[in-house]
Write an enzyme that holds these catalytic residues in place. Structure first.
Site, short mmCIF file in Angstrom:
data_model
loop_
_atom_site.label_atom_id
_atom_site.label_comp_id
_atom_site.label_asym_id
_atom_site.label_seq_id
_atom_site.Cartn_x
_atom_site.Cartn_y
_atom_site.Cartn_z
N HIS A 92 59.10 35.98 23.55
CA HIS A 92 59.28 37.05 22.61
C HIS A 92 58.58 38.12 23.00
O HIS A 92 57.31 38.08 23.41
CB HIS A 92 59.20 37.20 21.16
CG HIS A 92 57.88 36.32 20.79
ND1 HIS A 92 57.44 35.09 20.88
CD2 HIS A 92 56.77 36.93 20.02
CE1 HIS A 92 56.25 34.75 20.53
NE2 HIS A 92 55.70 36.14 20.18
N HIS A 114 66.25 29.57 24.67
CA HIS A 114 65.03 29.20 24.35
C HIS A 114 64.28 28.95 25.77
O HIS A 114 64.62 28.17 26.73
CB HIS A 114 65.01 27.82 23.83
CG HIS A 114 63.38 27.46 23.72
ND1 HIS A 114 63.03 27.62 22.49
CD2 HIS A 114 62.66 26.59 24.23
CE1 HIS A 114 61.57 27.21 22.35
NE2 HIS A 114 61.54 26.69 23.65
P1 AMP Z 1 52.94 35.50 19.11
O1 AMP Z 1 51.28 35.11 18.39
O2 AMP Z 1 53.01 36.30 19.86
O3 AMP Z 1 53.48 34.06 19.35
O4 AMP Z 1 53.64 36.08 17.59
C1 AMP Z 1 54.53 35.44 16.66
C2 AMP Z 1 55.02 36.50 15.88
O5 AMP Z 1 55.90 35.95 15.15
C3 AMP Z 1 53.95 36.85 14.81
O6 AMP Z 1 53.63 38.45 14.76
C4 AMP Z 1 54.65 36.29 13.54
O7 AMP Z 1 54.21 37.15 12.43
C5 AMP Z 1 56.09 36.64 13.78
N1 AMP Z 1 56.86 35.46 12.80
C6 AMP Z 1 56.43 34.27 12.81
N2 AMP Z 1 57.66 33.62 11.99
C7 AMP Z 1 58.49 34.65 11.73
C8 AMP Z 1 59.67 34.84 11.30
N3 AMP Z 1 60.35 33.72 10.54
N4 AMP Z 1 60.43 36.07 11.16
C9 AMP Z 1 59.82 37.11 11.68
N5 AMP Z 1 58.75 36.96 12.55
C10 AMP Z 1 58.16 35.92 12.45
ZN ZN Z 2 63.36 28.77 20.60
#
Ligand code: AMP
Ligand code: ZN
Length: 117
Positions: free
Chosen positions: A99, A46
């Site tokens: 990410h 993390h």
């Molecule tokens: P960000 O705005 O860069 O933090 O993007 C977070 C991303 O995580 C978004 O595109 C969401 O659609 C994706 N997301 C959130 N929860 C999940 C999940 N459980 N599995 C896969 N993608 C997710």
């Molecule tokens: Zn985490």
């Protein structure tokens, strides 16, 4: 990080559509894809965001950058892709676990950078 959804995915407490896993990294499809290919590449460790990285993360980050194009190609991105790292409030980051978004498909993606003035 008990309540972090990506840590929960790493611990297999939440399901995901996994495309890659090794001892340090995981990649899975975004739940709300923005294009035909849209996966997230995360470190298992993390780290809140790119703003919090430290020198000792160098190998991990290098590994992520090396893996992103390999997975993009495996997912069918033969002619390029976009890599996005949203960081913090201004960057529009919603999940506070570092990410890389990898986004692609057959069509050229719309421009993202709109110049001022
Ligand atoms: P960000 O705005 O860069 O933090 O993007 C977070 C991303 O995580 C978004 O595109 C969401 O659609 C994706 N997301 C959130 N929860 C999940 C999940 N459980 N599995 C896969 N993608 C997710
Ligand atoms: Zn985490």
């Amino acid at each position: 990080m008990d309540n972090c959804i990506f840590c929960k995915i790493v611990r297999k407490e939440l399901p995901c559509n996994k495309i890659y896993e090794d001892e340090d990294l995981m990649a899975f499809n975004d739940i709300h894809p923005a294009a035909p290919v849209h996966f997230l590449l995360i470190p298992k460790l993390h780290i809140d965001s790119l703003a919090e990285i430290q020198d000792h993360h160098q190998n991990l980050l290098g590994k992520m950058l090396l893996l992103a194009p390999r997975l993009a190609k495996e997912q069918g991105c033969d002619d390029g892709f976009r890599t996005i790292i949203n960081t913090g409030h201004v960057g529009g980051q919603e999940v506070l676990h570092l990410h890389f978004h990898v986004i692609g498909g057959r069509k050229r993606l719309p421009g993202m950078i709109h110049h001022q003035g």
